[in-house]
Write a protein that holds these residues in place. Structure first.
Motif, mmCIF file in Angstrom:
data_model
loop_
_atom_site.group_PDB
_atom_site.id
_atom_site.type_symbol
_atom_site.label_atom_id
_atom_site.label_comp_id
_atom_site.label_asym_id
_atom_site.label_seq_id
_atom_site.Cartn_x
_atom_site.Cartn_y
_atom_site.Cartn_z
ATOM 1 N N LYS A 92 0.830 -1.292 -0.130
ATOM 2 C CA LYS A 92 -0.005 -0.026 0.029
ATOM 3 C C LYS A 92 1.509 0.977 -0.220
ATOM 4 C CE LYS A 92 -3.972 -2.507 2.287
ATOM 5 N NZ LYS A 92 -4.734 -1.434 2.792
ATOM 6 N N LYS A 93 0.504 2.272 -1.018
ATOM 7 C CA LYS A 93 1.073 3.566 -0.716
ATOM 8 C C LYS A 93 0.978 4.513 0.712
ATOM 9 C CE LYS A 93 1.323 4.114 -5.686
ATOM 10 N NZ LYS A 93 0.762 4.877 -7.065
ATOM 11 N N LYS A 94 1.866 5.245 0.971
ATOM 12 C CA LYS A 94 1.892 5.822 2.058
ATOM 13 C C LYS A 94 1.060 7.187 1.778
ATOM 14 C CE LYS A 94 4.478 8.545 5.240
ATOM 15 N NZ LYS A 94 5.817 8.493 5.951
ATOM 16 N N ARG A 95 0.214 7.194 2.927
ATOM 17 C CA ARG A 95 -0.684 8.283 2.449
ATOM 18 C C ARG A 95 -0.618 8.570 3.879
ATOM 19 N NH1 ARG A 95 -6.375 4.194 4.513
ATOM 20 N NH2 ARG A 95 -5.669 4.808 5.880
ATOM 21 N N PHE A 96 -0.688 9.901 4.070
ATOM 22 C CA PHE A 96 -1.321 11.364 4.171
ATOM 23 C C PHE A 96 -2.368 11.076 5.555
ATOM 24 C CE2 PHE A 96 0.076 15.588 5.720
ATOM 25 C CZ PHE A 96 -1.472 15.941 6.560
ATOM 26 N N ARG A 97 -2.234 11.235 6.666
ATOM 27 C CA ARG A 97 -3.106 11.138 7.845
ATOM 28 C C ARG A 97 -3.418 11.861 8.477
ATOM 29 N NH1 ARG A 97 -2.858 5.231 8.698
ATOM 30 N NH2 ARG A 97 -1.906 4.467 7.716
ATOM 31 N N PHE A 98 -4.771 12.189 8.833
ATOM 32 C CA PHE A 98 -5.168 13.279 9.542
ATOM 33 C C PHE A 98 -6.092 12.860 10.278
ATOM 34 C CE2 PHE A 98 -5.560 14.858 5.191
ATOM 35 C CZ PHE A 98 -5.399 16.235 5.429
ATOM 36 N N SER A 99 -6.050 11.878 11.320
ATOM 37 C CA SER A 99 -5.715 11.113 12.769
ATOM 38 C C SER A 99 -6.104 12.326 13.827
ATOM 39 C CB SER A 99 -5.694 9.875 12.338
ATOM 40 O OG SER A 99 -4.331 10.110 12.498
ATOM 41 N N ASP A 100 -4.792 12.747 13.666
ATOM 42 C CA ASP A 100 -4.924 13.534 14.679
ATOM 43 C C ASP A 100 -4.985 14.969 14.708
ATOM 44 O OD1 ASP A 100 -3.451 12.059 16.542
ATOM 45 O OD2 ASP A 100 -1.681 12.144 15.322
ATOM 46 N N LEU A 101 -5.312 15.327 13.084
ATOM 47 C CA LEU A 101 -6.183 17.274 12.728
ATOM 48 C C LEU A 101 -7.944 16.920 12.510
ATOM 49 C CD1 LEU A 101 -5.341 19.982 11.890
ATOM 50 C CD2 LEU A 101 -5.039 18.713 9.966
ATOM 51 N N ASN A 102 -8.025 18.133 13.761
ATOM 52 C CA ASN A 102 -9.839 18.439 12.975
ATOM 53 C C ASN A 102 -10.615 19.551 13.397
ATOM 54 O OD1 ASN A 102 -9.863 19.244 16.112
ATOM 55 N ND2 ASN A 102 -9.954 16.765 17.398
ATOM 56 N N ILE A 103 -10.843 20.197 13.449
ATOM 57 C CA ILE A 103 -11.598 21.173 13.804
ATOM 58 C C ILE A 103 -11.893 22.188 14.814
ATOM 59 C CG2 ILE A 103 -13.814 23.095 12.869
ATOM 60 C CD1 ILE A 103 -12.858 21.477 10.359
ATOM 61 N N HIS A 105 -8.861 21.575 16.671
ATOM 62 C CA HIS A 105 -7.599 22.205 16.625
ATOM 63 C C HIS A 105 -7.355 23.666 15.714
ATOM 64 C CE1 HIS A 105 -5.781 18.044 17.088
ATOM 65 N NE2 HIS A 105 -6.135 18.836 18.238
ATOM 66 N N LEU A 106 -8.101 23.727 15.050
ATOM 67 C CA LEU A 106 -7.808 25.130 13.909
ATOM 68 C C LEU A 106 -8.757 26.303 15.282
ATOM 69 C CD1 LEU A 106 -9.312 24.166 10.109
ATOM 70 C CD2 LEU A 106 -7.057 24.075 10.755
ATOM 71 N N TYR A 191 -2.964 19.518 26.724
ATOM 72 C CA TYR A 191 -4.346 18.671 27.843
ATOM 73 C C TYR A 191 -5.490 18.482 26.955
ATOM 74 C CZ TYR A 191 -8.472 20.230 30.088
ATOM 75 O OH TYR A 191 -9.003 20.163 31.063
ATOM 76 N N ASP A 192 -5.487 19.030 25.377
ATOM 77 C CA ASP A 192 -6.368 18.539 25.037
ATOM 78 C C ASP A 192 -6.241 16.959 24.392
ATOM 79 O OD1 ASP A 192 -9.264 18.304 23.241
ATOM 80 O OD2 ASP A 192 -7.559 17.632 21.615
ATOM 81 N N LYS A 193 -4.953 16.647 24.311
ATOM 82 C CA LYS A 193 -4.700 15.039 24.202
ATOM 83 C C LYS A 193 -4.485 13.899 25.241
ATOM 84 C CE LYS A 193 -3.115 11.954 21.125
ATOM 85 N NZ LYS A 193 -3.325 11.520 19.820
ATOM 86 N N LEU A 194 -4.273 14.529 26.542
ATOM 87 C CA LEU A 194 -4.439 13.678 28.139
ATOM 88 C C LEU A 194 -5.272 13.687 28.051
ATOM 89 C CD1 LEU A 194 -1.671 16.065 29.631
ATOM 90 C CD2 LEU A 194 -1.479 13.427 28.922
#
Length: 212
Positions: A92-103, A105-106, A191-194
């Motif tokens: 499988k080709k390496k793909r960009f992951r957005f698992s740690d990015l969401n609105i 965080h913006l 803090y959000d991750k914890l």
């Protein structure tokens, strides 16, 4: 006691100076040059994309440099022959992951973006990721950011290409940002991750108790 007080006071003053100081970032992406230069107080770093190398300097004096390359293991001829004999599913080709990015965080970065001083900025982004889904997701975040930060995003133009598997950056920019804003943003992310990890752990423990 007096010595301890002086040390604490000195550390407080040093911490204040470090947080008050600004990071200066200059990027150039064109046919002749692809570099990002960042400086903070007396320390500077230059990342050259063509060379894939970082150059470190202090007070304008170059000290050392180091490469940034992915390490690839060399295979012997016997190992290559063994692999050729075995039938393996396509990698499988390496793909960009957005698992740690969401609105969220913006939205969290509002004060960080607000504290950024734009001296010069004009960036064009073309292309996309290997999987069109992630290209579309990034394009959605791009428009969300345009709504949240119109002043900053007016300098950035992104036109996706869903058939492309590569992102291409062109343009140049010079921005400055106080370390205080970065420090606060990083603390909010941690803090959000914890908090998410704690809620996840609590949920698992609760399910275990209910099943028990």
């Amino acid at each position: 006691m007096m010595t301890l007080t002086i040390i604490i006071a000195a550390l407080v003053v040093l911490g204040f100076l470090l947080l008050a100081a600004s990071i200066r970032i200059r990027g150039v992406f064109d046919q002749s040059e692809k570099t990002v230069h960042a400086s903070y107080m007396f320390v500077g770093s230059l990342f050259s994309f063509p060379e894939k190398r970082v150059f470190i300097s202090i007070a304008g004096i170059s000290l050392f440099s180091f490469p940034i390359k992915s390490k690839k293991k060399k295979e012997s001829e016997s190992e290559i022959e063994k692999k050729a004999e075995k039938e393996r599913p396509p990698k499988k080709k390496k793909r960009f992951r957005f698992s740690d990015l969401n609105i969220g965080h913006l939205k969290m970065a509002k004060e960080l973006i607000g504290g950024t001083k734009i001296r010069e900025l004009a960036i064009k982004i073309r292309g996309g990721f290997t999987e069109p889904f992630y290209t579309g997701k990034m394009y959605g975040y791009y428009w969300a950011a345009k709504g949240m930060y119109p002043k900053l995003m007016s300098h950035i133009d992104f036109k996706p290409d869903f058939s492309s598997g590569t992102l291409i950056f062109e343009g140049k920019g010079l921005v400055t940002l106080r370390m205080f804003y970065i420090f606060r943003f990083v603390c909010c992310l941690l803090y959000d991750k914890l908090k998410q990890n704690f809620l996840k752990k609590s949920s698992i423990e609760k399910k275990g108790i209910d099943h028990g």
